[in-house]
Design an enzyme around this catalytic site. Structure first.
Site, PDB file in Angstrom:
ATOM      1  CE1 TYR A  16      -4.361  -0.923  -0.145  1.00  0.00           C
ATOM      2  CE2 TYR A  16      -3.599  -2.751   1.194  1.00  0.00           C
ATOM      3  CZ  TYR A  16      -4.558  -2.184   0.389  1.00  0.00           C
ATOM      4  OH  TYR A  16      -5.713  -2.867   0.108  1.00  0.00           O
ATOM      5  CE1 TYR A 143      -8.988  -3.960   1.872  1.00  0.00           C
ATOM      6  CE2 TYR A 143      -8.991  -4.812   4.115  1.00  0.00           C
ATOM      7  CZ  TYR A 143      -8.375  -4.675   2.889  1.00  0.00           C
ATOM      8  OH  TYR A 143      -7.161  -5.258   2.668  1.00  0.00           O
ATOM      9  CG  ASP A 247     -14.092  -9.100   7.767  1.00  0.00           C
ATOM     10  OD1 ASP A 247     -13.369  -9.385   8.741  1.00  0.00           O
ATOM     11  OD2 ASP A 247     -13.668  -8.584   6.730  1.00  0.00           O
ATOM     12  CE  LYS A 276      -6.035  -6.190   9.801  1.00  0.00           C
ATOM     13  NZ  LYS A 276      -7.165  -5.820   8.967  1.00  0.00           N
TER      14      LYS A 276
HETATM   15  C1  LIG Z   1      -7.354  -6.275   7.530  1.00  0.00           C
HETATM   16  C2  LIG Z   1      -8.707  -6.773   7.209  1.00  0.00           C
HETATM   17  C3  LIG Z   1      -8.893  -7.845   6.326  1.00  0.00           C
HETATM   18  C4  LIG Z   1      -7.754  -8.494   5.607  1.00  0.00           C
HETATM   19  O1  LIG Z   1      -6.890  -9.140   6.474  1.00  0.00           O
HETATM   20  P1  LIG Z   1      -5.400  -9.484   5.979  1.00  0.00           P
HETATM   21  O2  LIG Z   1      -4.844 -10.310   7.077  1.00  0.00           O
HETATM   22  O3  LIG Z   1      -4.706  -8.176   5.811  1.00  0.00           O
HETATM   23  O4  LIG Z   1      -5.549 -10.235   4.695  1.00  0.00           O
HETATM   24  C5  LIG Z   1     -10.185  -8.301   6.125  1.00  0.00           C
HETATM   25  N1  LIG Z   1     -11.225  -7.718   6.719  1.00  0.00           N
HETATM   26  C6  LIG Z   1     -11.091  -6.692   7.576  1.00  0.00           C
HETATM   27  C7  LIG Z   1     -12.296  -6.121   8.245  1.00  0.00           C
HETATM   28  C8  LIG Z   1      -9.827  -6.167   7.832  1.00  0.00           C
HETATM   29  O5  LIG Z   1      -9.694  -5.124   8.651  1.00  0.00           O
END
Ligand SMILES: *Cc1c(COP(=O)(O)O)cnc(C)c1O
Length: 429
Positions: A16, A143, A247, A276
């Protein structure tokens, strides 16, 4: 520039980053608690938890030790046909935090794969049941990651426009963001619900799943919505037999105040995606968690009904060991108190900014996340990022949004001092 930064520049392509105009990278030598340290010995307070994954601070000795012990015992083993203690223990621990409907845990190794797996499972679920639902649904600005499936769900996030022609069909409906003192939210929510009802009436029978970021849209700029709205919207969605995917890659592990955001909404989705902060920020690991009903639709005497998906590092024991230790630390009284204290400090800090910074807009706090909009950030993100860094703060604005999402080990004094520094920077004092 130092030797390390030159060696980096000659080889490495950073994520990025517009490499032509970006400020030079900083070489980090070590981390401790909420701080990272660069080669010159500058302490930098990590106010974004290193892309939202760190919770107990950098180089946390307890997690490091758990990893060390696990590495000496079993570093990795293929998970098809095999299992191991850390994977099972981790899922058992997580299950205690989840609604009883959640029964099955599928591993992968990052947030994008966790969401993509949920979408694939939802799609195949209907096929296995003899239905063919071709469409998906999400909110504008959501996202869900950078792989093709995840990008298809993030079309309106503004990050993936080059690839738009290659996406599969995901319909986006309006997201009624809100903030402190917002008087127009009820009207925005009404408009969003009307638009959703319209889409459902036209396409509802052909939509396999809706994927959302519950309560907070992270990457688009920490946009917050009200739980009551989500509950209403998702109940409408579910009435069409559409599966719901939360998500929680960013929102999981108390980022929004509760262990998972779904617990504040009064709606239990069919899938939860975690990554994460799952390992406390030590190693890549992800989970797609779903219900017995979904799982059962893949059971058959015919192998074609199985879910043919799996990553090499599925259920990696090292990552699981880090996650187990991170969860133990999260459950401790001291961490729980910290989580509450950070929330209060955010409220105090945002109030301070509102008093001192004239062009501040849309202030919002949820759990350990605070955010606001400011024109200086929209005008030159690179420069403002660099100014924050020079003042010892790792902050990465998203467009006009400046946000703080610190590791839970930060002290409230440290956090409040940052708010004062931010106020000074934004008013050029
Ligand atoms: C960061 C993120 C992703 C992607 O995760 P990566 O480990 O970077 O592939 C997917 N969904 C949300 C809500 C995120 O914040």
């Amino acid at each position: 520039m130092t030797n390390l930064i030159n060696r980096d520049k000659s080889l490495i392509w950073h994520p990025y980053t517009q490499e032509k105009t970006a400020h030079p990278v900083r070489a980090i030598t070590h981390g401790k608690g909420a701080y990272i340290y660069d080669e010159a010995g500058n302490a930098i307070l990590d106010l974004i938890s290193s892309w939202w994954c760190n919770v107990h601070g950098h180089a946390n000795p307890e997690i490091a030790n758990a990893l060390h012990q696990q590495a000496l015992t079993l570093e990795h083993v293929i998970f098809a046909g095999f299992t191991h203690e850390p994977a099972v223990t981790l899922c058992e621990m997580l299950k205690r935090h989840l609604h009883t409907d959640f029964a099955k845990f599928f591993f992968s190794d990052n947030g994008s794969t966790a969401t993509e797996i949920a979408a694939k499972m939802a799609y195949q679920y209907f096929r296995n049941k003899g239905e063919n639902r071709q469409l998906f649904l999400t909110f504008e600005g959501d996202y869900h990651g950078d792989t093709f499936g995840a990008m298809s769900f993030s079309a309106e996030s503004g990050f993936h426009d080059h690839f738009r022609d290659l996406f599969f069909k995901v319909i986006s409906v309006p997201f009624p963001e809100t903030w402190h003192g917002d008087e127009g939210v009820a009207e925005r929510e009404h408009t969003a619900l009307v638009a959703l009802a319209d889409v459902l009436e036209k396409y509802g029978q052909n939509i396999a799943a809706m994927m959302i970021e519950p309560l907070v849209q992270g990457a688009v700029g920490m946009r917050v919505c009200r739980p009551e709205f989500l509950k209403k919207a998702l109940e409408m969605v579910r009435s069409y037999g559409i599966l719901v995917i939360f998500d929680e890659v960013m929102t999981g592990f108390y980022r929004t105040g509760t262990m998972f955001a779904y617990q504040q909404i009064g709606f239990t989705p069919d899938f939860i995606c975690l990554s994460k902060a799952l390992t406390g920020g030590f190693l890549p690991l992800a989970l797609t968690i779903t219900t017995q009903d979904i799982y059962d639709a893949f059971l058959s005497d015919q192998s074609g009904y199985a879910f043919c998906h799996g990553h090499t590092y599925y259920g990696n024991p090292l990552a699981c060991a880090a996650a187990i230790k991170s969860l133990e630390l999260l459950e401790s009284d001291s961490c729980q108190q910290q989580i509450k204290a950070i929330n209060s400090a955010h409220y105090a800090g945002i109030e301070l900014l509102q008093q001192q910074v004239p062009q501040l807009e849309k202030p919002r706090v949820i759990g350990n996340i605070s955010a606001f909009c400011h024109k200086s950030s929209a005008e030159n993100t690179n420069d403002i990022k660099n100014t924050f860094l020079e003042r010892g703060m790792l902050i990465r604005p998203l467009g006009s949004t400046i946000y703080l999402l610190p590791p839970y080990c930060i002290t409230t004094d440290e956090l409040l001092a940052c708010y004062q520094k931010i106020a000074t920077i934004l008013t050029h004092k």
